[in-house]
Design a protein around this motif. Structure first.
Motif, PDB file in Angstrom:
ATOM      1  N   ALA A 132       0.999  -1.318   0.029  1.00 19.97           N
ATOM      2  CA  ALA A 132       0.020  -0.008  -0.119  1.00 19.97           C
ATOM      3  C   ALA A 132       0.836   1.175  -0.119  1.00 19.97           C
ATOM      4  CB  ALA A 132      -0.801   0.046   1.117  1.00 19.97           C
ATOM      5  N   PHE A 133       1.809   1.410   0.940  1.00 15.07           N
ATOM      6  CA  PHE A 133       2.693   2.233   0.806  1.00 15.07           C
ATOM      7  C   PHE A 133       3.371   2.521  -0.568  1.00 15.07           C
ATOM      8  CE2 PHE A 133       7.455   3.998   1.231  1.00 15.07           C
ATOM      9  CZ  PHE A 133       6.671   5.163   2.028  1.00 15.07           C
TER      10      PHE A 133
ATOM     11  N   ARG B 227       5.427   1.650  -9.501  1.00 14.12           N
ATOM     12  CA  ARG B 227       5.042   0.631 -10.603  1.00 14.12           C
ATOM     13  C   ARG B 227       6.000  -0.409 -10.710  1.00 14.12           C
ATOM     14  NH1 ARG B 227       1.918   3.883 -15.506  1.00 14.12           N
ATOM     15  NH2 ARG B 227       0.754   5.328 -14.127  1.00 14.12           N
ATOM     16  N   SER B 228       7.263  -0.592 -10.075  1.00 11.95           N
ATOM     17  CA  SER B 228       8.256  -1.532 -10.354  1.00 11.95           C
ATOM     18  C   SER B 228       7.654  -3.006  -9.892  1.00 11.95           C
ATOM     19  CB  SER B 228       9.423  -1.153  -9.365  1.00 11.95           C
ATOM     20  OG  SER B 228       9.797   0.068  -9.898  1.00 11.95           O
ATOM     21  N   TRP B 229       7.573  -3.639 -10.871  1.00  8.84           N
ATOM     22  CA  TRP B 229       7.213  -4.972 -10.543  1.00  8.84           C
ATOM     23  C   TRP B 229       8.022  -5.721  -9.716  1.00  8.84           C
ATOM     24  CZ3 TRP B 229      10.075  -9.311 -11.661  1.00  8.84           C
ATOM     25  CH2 TRP B 229      11.287  -9.183 -12.554  1.00  8.84           C
ATOM     26  N   TYR B 230       9.375  -5.874  -9.555  1.00 12.90           N
ATOM     27  CA  TYR B 230      10.120  -6.436  -8.860  1.00 12.90           C
ATOM     28  C   TYR B 230      10.138  -6.055  -7.493  1.00 12.90           C
ATOM     29  CZ  TYR B 230      12.798  -2.158  -9.805  1.00 12.90           C
ATOM     30  OH  TYR B 230      13.280  -0.701  -9.684  1.00 12.90           O
ATOM     31  N   LEU B 231       9.344  -5.081  -6.918  1.00 11.24           N
ATOM     32  CA  LEU B 231       9.090  -4.612  -5.585  1.00 11.24           C
ATOM     33  C   LEU B 231       7.616  -5.123  -5.278  1.00 11.24           C
ATOM     34  CD1 LEU B 231      10.508  -0.900  -5.583  1.00 11.24           C
ATOM     35  CD2 LEU B 231      11.627  -3.144  -4.541  1.00 11.24           C
ATOM     36  N   LEU B 232       6.545  -4.642  -6.176  1.00 11.61           N
ATOM     37  CA  LEU B 232       5.365  -4.920  -5.947  1.00 11.61           C
ATOM     38  C   LEU B 232       4.929  -6.556  -6.054  1.00 11.61           C
ATOM     39  CD1 LEU B 232       3.386  -2.137  -7.636  1.00 11.61           C
ATOM     40  CD2 LEU B 232       4.165  -2.394  -5.407  1.00 11.61           C
ATOM     41  N   ILE B 233       5.474  -7.343  -6.826  1.00 14.65           N
ATOM     42  CA  ILE B 233       5.280  -8.632  -7.184  1.00 14.65           C
ATOM     43  C   ILE B 233       5.480  -9.588  -5.945  1.00 14.65           C
ATOM     44  CG2 ILE B 233       5.526 -10.705  -8.320  1.00 14.65           C
ATOM     45  CD1 ILE B 233       5.184  -9.388 -10.829  1.00 14.65           C
ATOM     46  N   PRO B 234       6.594  -9.537  -5.352  1.00 11.00           N
ATOM     47  CA  PRO B 234       7.221 -10.221  -4.295  1.00 11.00           C
ATOM     48  C   PRO B 234       6.190 -10.007  -3.011  1.00 11.00           C
ATOM     49  CG  PRO B 234       9.168  -9.396  -5.236  1.00 11.00           C
ATOM     50  CD  PRO B 234       7.926  -8.812  -5.885  1.00 11.00           C
ATOM     51  N   LEU B 235       5.609  -8.607  -2.579  1.00 11.46           N
ATOM     52  CA  LEU B 235       5.071  -8.322  -1.393  1.00 11.46           C
ATOM     53  C   LEU B 235       3.689  -8.877  -1.817  1.00 11.46           C
ATOM     54  CD1 LEU B 235       6.135  -4.475  -1.241  1.00 11.46           C
ATOM     55  CD2 LEU B 235       6.536  -6.340   0.381  1.00 11.46           C
ATOM     56  N   ALA B 236       3.091  -8.622  -3.080  1.00  4.93           N
ATOM     57  CA  ALA B 236       1.706  -9.397  -3.191  1.00  4.93           C
ATOM     58  C   ALA B 236       1.693 -10.867  -2.946  1.00  4.93           C
ATOM     59  CB  ALA B 236       1.333  -8.989  -4.805  1.00  4.93           C
TER      60      ALA B 236
ATOM     61  N   ALA C 296      -5.963  -5.065  -4.184  1.00  3.43           N
ATOM     62  CA  ALA C 296      -6.495  -4.024  -4.963  1.00  3.43           C
ATOM     63  C   ALA C 296      -7.211  -2.760  -4.516  1.00  3.43           C
ATOM     64  CB  ALA C 296      -7.587  -4.722  -5.805  1.00  3.43           C
ATOM     65  N   PHE C 297      -7.746  -2.982  -3.182  1.00  2.73           N
ATOM     66  CA  PHE C 297      -8.201  -1.823  -2.551  1.00  2.73           C
ATOM     67  C   PHE C 297      -7.122  -0.783  -2.192  1.00  2.73           C
ATOM     68  CE2 PHE C 297     -12.359  -3.879  -1.249  1.00  2.73           C
ATOM     69  CZ  PHE C 297     -12.910  -3.976  -2.310  1.00  2.73           C
ATOM     70  N   THR C 298      -5.947  -1.105  -2.067  1.00  3.82           N
ATOM     71  CA  THR C 298      -4.991  -0.126  -1.604  1.00  3.82           C
ATOM     72  C   THR C 298      -4.386   0.532  -2.780  1.00  3.82           C
ATOM     73  OG1 THR C 298      -3.130  -1.428  -2.139  1.00  3.82           O
ATOM     74  CG2 THR C 298      -4.029  -1.908   0.251  1.00  3.82           C
ATOM     75  N   VAL C 299      -4.726   0.206  -4.130  1.00  8.41           N
ATOM     76  CA  VAL C 299      -4.239   1.018  -5.360  1.00  8.41           C
ATOM     77  C   VAL C 299      -4.996   2.113  -5.585  1.00  8.41           C
ATOM     78  CG1 VAL C 299      -3.635   0.629  -7.690  1.00  8.41           C
ATOM     79  CG2 VAL C 299      -3.551  -1.327  -6.210  1.00  8.41           C
ATOM     80  N   PRO C 300      -4.407   3.376  -5.804  1.00 10.61           N
ATOM     81  CA  PRO C 300      -4.933   4.692  -5.881  1.00 10.61           C
ATOM     82  C   PRO C 300      -5.579   4.513  -7.234  1.00 10.61           C
ATOM     83  CG  PRO C 300      -2.615   4.876  -6.004  1.00 10.61           C
ATOM     84  CD  PRO C 300      -2.818   3.426  -5.676  1.00 10.61           C
ATOM     85  N   VAL C 301      -6.756   4.960  -7.212  1.00  4.78           N
ATOM     86  CA  VAL C 301      -7.473   5.307  -8.496  1.00  4.78           C
ATOM     87  C   VAL C 301      -6.962   6.716  -9.382  1.00  4.78           C
ATOM     88  CG1 VAL C 301      -9.779   5.737  -9.738  1.00  4.78           C
ATOM     89  CG2 VAL C 301      -9.510   3.985  -7.874  1.00  4.78           C
ATOM     90  N   LEU C 302      -7.334   7.643  -8.700  1.00  7.89           N
ATOM     91  CA  LEU C 302      -6.681   8.962  -9.255  1.00  7.89           C
ATOM     92  C   LEU C 302      -5.274   9.383  -9.252  1.00  7.89           C
ATOM     93  CD1 LEU C 302      -9.842  10.888  -7.540  1.00  7.89           C
ATOM     94  CD2 LEU C 302      -9.742   9.762  -9.858  1.00  7.89           C
TER      95      LEU C 302
ATOM     96  N   PHE D 199      -3.198  -0.757 -13.964  1.00  6.92           N
ATOM     97  CA  PHE D 199      -2.796  -2.080 -13.347  1.00  6.92           C
ATOM     98  C   PHE D 199      -3.868  -3.026 -14.020  1.00  6.92           C
ATOM     99  CE2 PHE D 199      -0.384  -1.425  -9.196  1.00  6.92           C
ATOM    100  CZ  PHE D 199       0.641  -1.133  -9.848  1.00  6.92           C
ATOM    101  N   GLU D 200      -5.042  -2.594 -13.973  1.00  8.34           N
ATOM    102  CA  GLU D 200      -6.266  -3.321 -14.537  1.00  8.34           C
ATOM    103  C   GLU D 200      -6.041  -3.572 -16.020  1.00  8.34           C
ATOM    104  OE1 GLU D 200     -10.967  -2.726 -15.684  1.00  8.34           O
ATOM    105  OE2 GLU D 200      -9.861  -1.296 -14.387  1.00  8.34           O
TER     106      GLU D 200
END
Length: 430
Positions: free
Chosen positions: A209-210, A217-226, A248-254, A272-273
């Motif tokens: 979320a942070f 958007r770096s996949w090498y950071l986000l995917i391991p956390l997910a 998904a609910f942590t991702v900002p829309v705007l 992301f979608e």
């Protein structure tokens, strides 16, 4: 003096939103075709002389036993791949209510209430038809979900030119009842809860979320956390797909103010979608369907045995009648007892057809059947038969109703195309 009309039921939304929904539906239609192919292949293989090889493939285990992740291929599909599906569904739901047309409570009220009714009425019908058998009542939530990919595949087959308001209504219904279904799974189908892994899951979830709140958007950071959040939720005893929705609910829309604010274009959720929807609808869901839909029917005698079970009958009746009564009935009552009326380009026959189409339940219904009765159990096999037959019946009835309106839809679309100006935006959206 007549009462003032303040809102049109299922009216067309804004042009940007209608265009975005049309793009989503095109992708989901392709996914629905792949889903249909995967289901047919699974059914043929499971009922062929080589059915043992299908079962052996589905039940082959691999993974990491120390992390509670030594799962069969079928379980990896249900627990792992469907987490991607629910992540995309969570992104879509959040975007609809933060930046879409449904941020207006008046526009959101009817599809949300219709979705809730489309979950409640089928559950009640299934319960009534299975009263007296506590074991069978565990499947009360099976007929509550709508499979948007399959439903849109049906629309593609009948080549209908549905108005955008009706298409958005179907999409919103499916997304909201997916959220309701995952809530039901988390609350009612969690047999044991390990608190420590659940608390530990908050760490990668918070870090994810942070980062996304800072638009990383770096996949090498986000995917391991997910993956870490998913694994810890799985170890806690809660179905791992819940992690997909929470992430998904942590991702900002705007967009942030530094990036130009809400008017500067799509935000991170839509980014992301856009990236993950093809993976979800084109791979994750069809693979899950392939390993979940392969029920051995056993010919006419086996089909008759399945239809003699109240679980099968309950699923069929709830999907076809329950969904239709819940969605159409609540929509009609909302229009009848509020200051609203159906949009001028629609008829109540259209809403009835869409309510029937919402009875096409598949992906989440099969998942809940496995959680309720256990993979491969007799009741689970009967759930699969009920879901397949109920969805097929709902699709056939919906196609019959909507095809009768196809000429009307086509005339509306052709008229709008004639009214287009050089900017490509139909005049009705200005």
């Amino acid at each position: 003096m007549s009462e003032k009309i303040t809102h049109r039921v299922l009216g067309r939304g804004s042009w940007p939103e209608a265009s975005r929904v049309a793009e989503i539906l095109r992708k989901e239609t392709v996914g629905g075709a792949l889903l249909l192919v995967a289901t047919v292949v699974a059914l043929v293989w499971a009922n062929s002389p080589w059915s043992d090889s299908y079962a052996a493939l589905r039940d082959r285990s691999f993974g990491f036993s120390a992390w509670h992740l030594e799962l069969s291929v079928g379980q990896w599909a249900a627990d792992g791949l469907l987490a991607i599906f629910f992540f995309v569904a969570g992104l879509e739901l959040k975007r609809e209510f933060v930046a879409g047309d449904l941020r207006d409570p008046r526009r959101a009220a009817i599809p949300v209430i219709a979705a809730v009714s489309g979950v409640t009425v089928p559950a009640l019908l299934f319960t009534v038809l299975n009263l007296g058998d506590v074991a069978k009542l565990r499947g009360w939530a099976v007929p509550t979900a709508t499979d948007i990919a399959f439903a849109l595949a049906v629309l593609a087959v009948i080549s209908t030119h549905l108005p955008s308001g009706l298409r958005t209504f179907l999409l919103t219904l499916a997304v909201v009842d997916d959220l309701l279904a995952i809530t039901i799974i988390a609350i009612f189908y969690t047999s044991s809860l390990a608190v420590v892994p659940l608390l530990l899951a908050l760490i990668p979830l918070a870090l994810f979320a942070f980062l996304v709140q800072r638009r990383v958007r770096s996949w090498y950071l986000l995917i391991p956390l997910a993956v870490a959040a998913w694994a810890l939720v799985h170890a806690s005893g809660i179905h791992a797909t819940v992690a997909g929705v929470l992430l998904a609910f942590t991702v900002p829309v705007l967009r942030s103010d530094a990036a130009g604010g809400p008017d500067a274009g799509p935000g991170l959720a839509e980014h992301f979608e856009h990236r993950l929807r093809p993976l979800s609808s084109g791979f994750a869901v069809p693979v899950f369907a392939f390993f979940s839909a392969g029920v051995t029917i056993g010919g006419v005698a086996g089909l008759g045995h399945s239809l003699a079970d109240r679980v099968t009958i309950g699923v069929i009746v709830a999907l076809v009648a329950g969904k239709t009564i819940g969605i159409f009935g609540s929509t009609f009552l909302m229009a009848r007892f509020t200051r609203a009326r159906l949009d001028d380009e629609l008829a109540w026959t259209d809403v009835f057809g869409m309510a029937l189409l919402a009875g096409v339940g598949f992906t989440v219904s099969l998942l809940i059947g496995e959680l309720a009765f256990g993979p491969g159990s007799p009741s689970d096999e009967h759930v699969k038969v009920g879901v397949l037959l109920g969805s097929l019946l709902a699709a056939v009835l919906a196609a019959a109703v909507l095809r009768s309106r196809n000429r009307t839809y086509r005339r509306i679309c052709e008229a709008e195309e004639r009214d287009d100006d050089l900017d490509g935006v139909p005049d009705v959206y200005r």
